[in-house]
Scaffold this motif. Structure first.
Motif, mmCIF file in Angstrom:
data_model
loop_
_atom_site.group_PDB
_atom_site.id
_atom_site.type_symbol
_atom_site.label_atom_id
_atom_site.label_comp_id
_atom_site.label_asym_id
_atom_site.label_seq_id
_atom_site.Cartn_x
_atom_site.Cartn_y
_atom_site.Cartn_z
ATOM 1 N N LYS A 50 -6.758 4.217 31.325
ATOM 2 C CA LYS A 50 -8.060 3.683 30.908
ATOM 3 C C LYS A 50 -8.210 2.278 31.473
ATOM 4 O O LYS A 50 -7.594 1.321 30.996
ATOM 5 C CB LYS A 50 -8.182 3.644 29.373
ATOM 6 N N ASP A 103 -13.839 9.106 25.411
ATOM 7 C CA ASP A 103 -12.611 9.387 26.166
ATOM 8 C C ASP A 103 -11.546 8.321 25.885
ATOM 9 O O ASP A 103 -10.353 8.641 25.744
ATOM 10 C CB ASP A 103 -12.976 9.421 27.657
ATOM 11 N N LYS A 110 -4.257 9.899 21.345
ATOM 12 C CA LYS A 110 -3.128 10.545 22.040
ATOM 13 C C LYS A 110 -1.889 9.653 21.990
ATOM 14 O O LYS A 110 -0.774 10.130 21.755
ATOM 15 C CB LYS A 110 -3.481 10.804 23.507
ATOM 16 N N ASP A 125 -9.550 16.761 24.381
ATOM 17 C CA ASP A 125 -9.835 16.492 25.793
ATOM 18 C C ASP A 125 -11.217 16.999 26.212
ATOM 19 O O ASP A 125 -11.877 16.389 27.047
ATOM 20 C CB ASP A 125 -8.793 17.181 26.691
ATOM 21 N N ASP A 128 -14.112 15.016 23.360
ATOM 22 C CA ASP A 128 -14.149 13.582 23.029
ATOM 23 C C ASP A 128 -15.390 12.896 23.601
ATOM 24 O O ASP A 128 -16.084 12.162 22.897
ATOM 25 C CB ASP A 128 -12.860 12.879 23.514
HETATM 26 K K K Z 1 -9.417 12.400 29.046
#
Ligand code: K
Ligand code: CTP
Ligand code: MG
Length: 182
Positions: A50, A103, A110, A125, A128
């Motif tokens: 990210k 995300d 996670k 996945d 989201d």
């Molecule tokens: K993802």
């Protein structure tokens, strides 16, 4: 049948500005991680997947697509005989940025559940970014969101999005732009 085509076309068109950001982020990824490498409870807050650049480029891509769709909604809609939605600026921003935030929120969850970067989390996945997009669109453009995402269209989105998401990620993996097929 004509009603079903109109329903599916309208629902997917309305979600397109939320579908594109994640794929654009994959292409633009790299650079500084949003969490700056920080950890929480011994694990990364978000992880290296990210990044600021991916998030910014993804959001801009979604907003740009929304404006492009606005420009062609009438001719395309007339050609296929369907009334297609257009996107006010705040709706475009809500869908695109919301998809990215959804995300990012999923990555946070996670990491908290011990999954390393790239690990799959079936269900999360695939949805989201839908939840993030709809929630931020609702917050920034409530009247538009309620009028555009009728219960029927929402049902189509919830069924079709996981299928589209799986398909695009498998393609991205096969052509070598994504590390995992999810
Ligand atoms: K993802
Ligand atoms: N990406 C990014 N910034 C984002 C989202 C994605 O830079 N906000 C880029 C990263 O290069 C990332 C790739 O797109 O590796 C794939 O995205 P995704 O599958 O969401 O990330 P993962 O690497 O799988 O990490 P995570 O387990 O946190 O989802
Ligand atoms: Mg991934």
């Amino acid at each position: 049948m004509a009603g079903l085509v109109e329903l599916v076309a309208g629902a997917l068109w309305a979600m397109l500005p939320a579908y594109v950001p994640n794929n654009a982020a994959v292409l633009a990824g790299g650079g500084a991680a949003i969490d700056g490498g920080r950890t929480w409870g011994g694990r990364r807050v978000l992880g290296d997947g990210k990044t600021w650049r991916g998030t910014a480029v993804g959001t801009l891509a979604g907003v740009a697509l929304a404006f492009a769709l606005n420009a062609v909604a009438d001719p395309v809609g007339a050609a296929v005989g369907v009334d297609l939605p257009t996107f006010p600026p705040l709706a475009a921003l809500g869908l695109a940025l919301g998809a990215m935030l959804g995300d990012i929120g999923a990555s946070f969850l996670k990491r908290r559940s011990g999954r390393e970067r790239g690990a799959s989390f079936p269900g999360l996945d695939q949805l989201d970014f839908v939840v993030g997009a709809l929630v931020l669109a609702l917050a920034l453009a409530p009247a538009w969101t309620l009028a555009t995402f009728t219960l029927e269209r929402l049902a189509v989105v919830l069924v079709a999005t996981p299928l589209l998401h799986v398909a695009t990620n498998v393609i991205a993996y096969l052509i070598g732009v994504k590390n995992e097929p999810w």
